[in-house]
Design an enzyme around this catalytic site. Structure first.
Site, PDB file in Angstrom:
ATOM      1  N   GLY A  54      11.059 -18.390  46.524  1.00 47.94           N
ATOM      2  CA  GLY A  54       9.885 -18.385  47.475  1.00 47.94           C
ATOM      3  C   GLY A  54       9.042 -19.494  47.130  1.00 47.94           C
ATOM      4  O   GLY A  54       8.608 -20.389  47.995  1.00 47.94           O
ATOM      5  N   ASN A  55       8.992 -19.862  45.859  1.00 46.83           N
ATOM      6  CA  ASN A  55       8.391 -21.091  45.339  1.00 46.83           C
ATOM      7  C   ASN A  55       9.160 -22.400  45.594  1.00 46.83           C
ATOM      8  O   ASN A  55       8.693 -23.514  45.676  1.00 46.83           O
ATOM      9  CB  ASN A  55       8.076 -20.884  43.812  1.00 46.83           C
ATOM     10  CG  ASN A  55       6.893 -20.013  43.529  1.00 46.83           C
ATOM     11  OD1 ASN A  55       5.943 -19.963  43.986  1.00 46.83           O
ATOM     12  ND2 ASN A  55       7.333 -19.056  42.372  1.00 46.83           N
ATOM     13  N   LYS A  69       1.714  -6.715  38.340  1.00 47.64           N
ATOM     14  CA  LYS A  69       1.641  -7.788  39.170  1.00 47.64           C
ATOM     15  C   LYS A  69       0.118  -8.032  39.687  1.00 47.64           C
ATOM     16  O   LYS A  69      -0.193  -7.216  40.573  1.00 47.64           O
ATOM     17  CB  LYS A  69       2.641  -7.420  40.426  1.00 47.64           C
ATOM     18  CG  LYS A  69       4.183  -7.638  39.933  1.00 47.64           C
ATOM     19  CD  LYS A  69       4.567  -8.842  39.206  1.00 47.64           C
ATOM     20  CE  LYS A  69       6.099  -8.832  38.637  1.00 47.64           C
ATOM     21  NZ  LYS A  69       6.515 -10.113  38.437  1.00 47.64           N
ATOM     22  N   LYS A  75      12.627 -10.017  43.760  1.00 49.66           N
ATOM     23  CA  LYS A  75      13.557 -10.522  44.930  1.00 49.66           C
ATOM     24  C   LYS A  75      15.110 -10.517  44.161  1.00 49.66           C
ATOM     25  O   LYS A  75      15.971 -10.432  44.831  1.00 49.66           O
ATOM     26  CB  LYS A  75      13.188 -11.769  45.647  1.00 49.66           C
ATOM     27  CG  LYS A  75      13.122 -12.893  44.937  1.00 49.66           C
ATOM     28  CD  LYS A  75      14.403 -13.768  44.771  1.00 49.66           C
ATOM     29  CE  LYS A  75      13.918 -15.258  44.214  1.00 49.66           C
ATOM     30  NZ  LYS A  75      15.168 -15.946  43.968  1.00 49.66           N
ATOM     31  N   LYS A 135      15.997 -13.513  36.850  1.00 47.19           N
ATOM     32  CA  LYS A 135      17.314 -14.270  37.435  1.00 47.19           C
ATOM     33  C   LYS A 135      18.569 -13.802  36.335  1.00 47.19           C
ATOM     34  O   LYS A 135      19.513 -13.441  37.140  1.00 47.19           O
ATOM     35  CB  LYS A 135      17.274 -15.565  37.515  1.00 47.19           C
ATOM     36  CG  LYS A 135      16.033 -16.248  38.510  1.00 47.19           C
ATOM     37  CD  LYS A 135      15.709 -17.663  38.772  1.00 47.19           C
ATOM     38  CE  LYS A 135      14.880 -17.867  39.743  1.00 47.19           C
ATOM     39  NZ  LYS A 135      13.500 -17.259  39.703  1.00 47.19           N
TER      40      LYS A 135
END
Length: 314
Positions: A11-12, A129, A214, A277
């Site tokens: 998204g970034n 978060k 994600k 990741k």
């Protein structure tokens, strides 16, 4: 055909800097990402695209907060759905335009996707978060009492709401994704990790205020569609050990066992950045995956040829 691939766009990655974060800026950046995805498809890959949406959800929440004196506020799960649709639209339209210019007989669809989480996931009792606006202590306490929010103090800033980041357990629309993929339709799905939902005792679903990583959902998706390749796009060309330190070292290739060892050491990959990741890659490969690549978007084509990025193998 080269096989099936899941391509995760951060998204970034759609927001280059604070001076380029308007809808128009993000659309142009989505076009750059779409060109690299189209390259893969042109090279013979059947692709499912997924993406992050953290900054975009943050924008939607902030707009909702600013307009709260006149309009109802938007629940977090609906913000997730809004961001899925908006980012999917930008990627989808850019891809269609590229397919037309290149005379590629392909079509693309965005699928609003729900991801089931466990209501008893420990993350719900230990939310981490931070989302939404910075508040004063009195504002935070008032919202906590009225809305049931859990809040934390960010030193030097103020108070913020925190929500859970539970594990993705099931992709609700998986069969639809598989059918679209089998039909050769480029599919954009599980944006932002998917809209977090839980099932009640009757199997009925309802949204919950949470944020799903994600990359972990991309890994689950790649396993479930039996993808031959998982590509995680990020802002750097390769994974580095000892990131940001004098002895930083770029990594060309890494096995699952080495990646697991580096994760255990806990000093190499930043939480909320490279760590999830690498964790996603490990899960995918241990779940039967064949190959994974972490690379910046500009280097993806060379990375798939083994000339860039960090290659992960079983």
């Amino acid at each position: 055909m080269k096989g099936k691939a899941v391509f995760a766009v951060g998204g970034n990655a759609l927001i280059k800097d604070r001076q380029h974060q308007t809808v128009e800026d993000q659309y142009r950046t989505a076009g750059e990402a779409a060109a690299h995805i189209a390259d893969m498809i042109q090279d013979g890959w059947d692709v499912v695209v997924t993406h992050g949406n953290a900054p975009q959800v943050g924008f939607i929440l902030r707009r909702s907060e600013l307009a709260s004196s006149e309009l109802h506020e938007i629940p977090l799960d609906v913000c997730d759905a809004d961001a899925q649709g908006a980012i999917g639209y930008a990627l989808q339209q850019n891809l269609l335009n590229i397919f037309g210019k290149r005379k590629m007989p392909k079509t693309v669809v965005t699928l609003i996707t729900q991801t089931e989480v466990d209501p008893d996931d420990p993350a719900f009792t230990h939310p981490t978060k931070a989302i939404g606006a910075v508040m004063t202590r009195s504002e935070a306490m008032e919202r906590s009492e009225r809305e049931g929010w859990q809040i934390v103090e960010e030193v030097g800033r103020g108070w913020r709401r925190v929500v859970a980041s539970p594990e993705p357990r099931r992709i609700i629309e998986l069969e639809a994704i598989q059918a679209l993929l089998a039909s050769g339709i480029v599919t954009i799905a599980t944006g932002g990790g998917g809209i977090p939902v839980v099932a009640d005792e009757h199997g009925n679903l309802h949204g919950v205020p949470a944020v799903i990583d994600k990359d972990l959902t991309a890994s689950l998706l790649a396993i479930r569609v039996e993808a031959d390749l998982l590509v995680i796009g990020t802002s750097v060309e390769k994974v580095a050990l000892n990131w940001g330190k004098p002895d930083q070292r770029w990594i060309d290739k890494m096995t699952v066992e080495e990646a697991k060892q580096r994760l255990v050491e806990g000093t190499h990959f930043a939480p909320g950045s490279m760590k999830p990741k690498v964790e996603a890659v490990v899960r995918y490969l241990e779940g039967g995956g064949k190959r994974a690549v972490i690379s910046d978007l500009e280097s993806v084509r060379r990375a798939l040829d083994g000339e860039a990025g960090t290659q992960f193998v079983p």
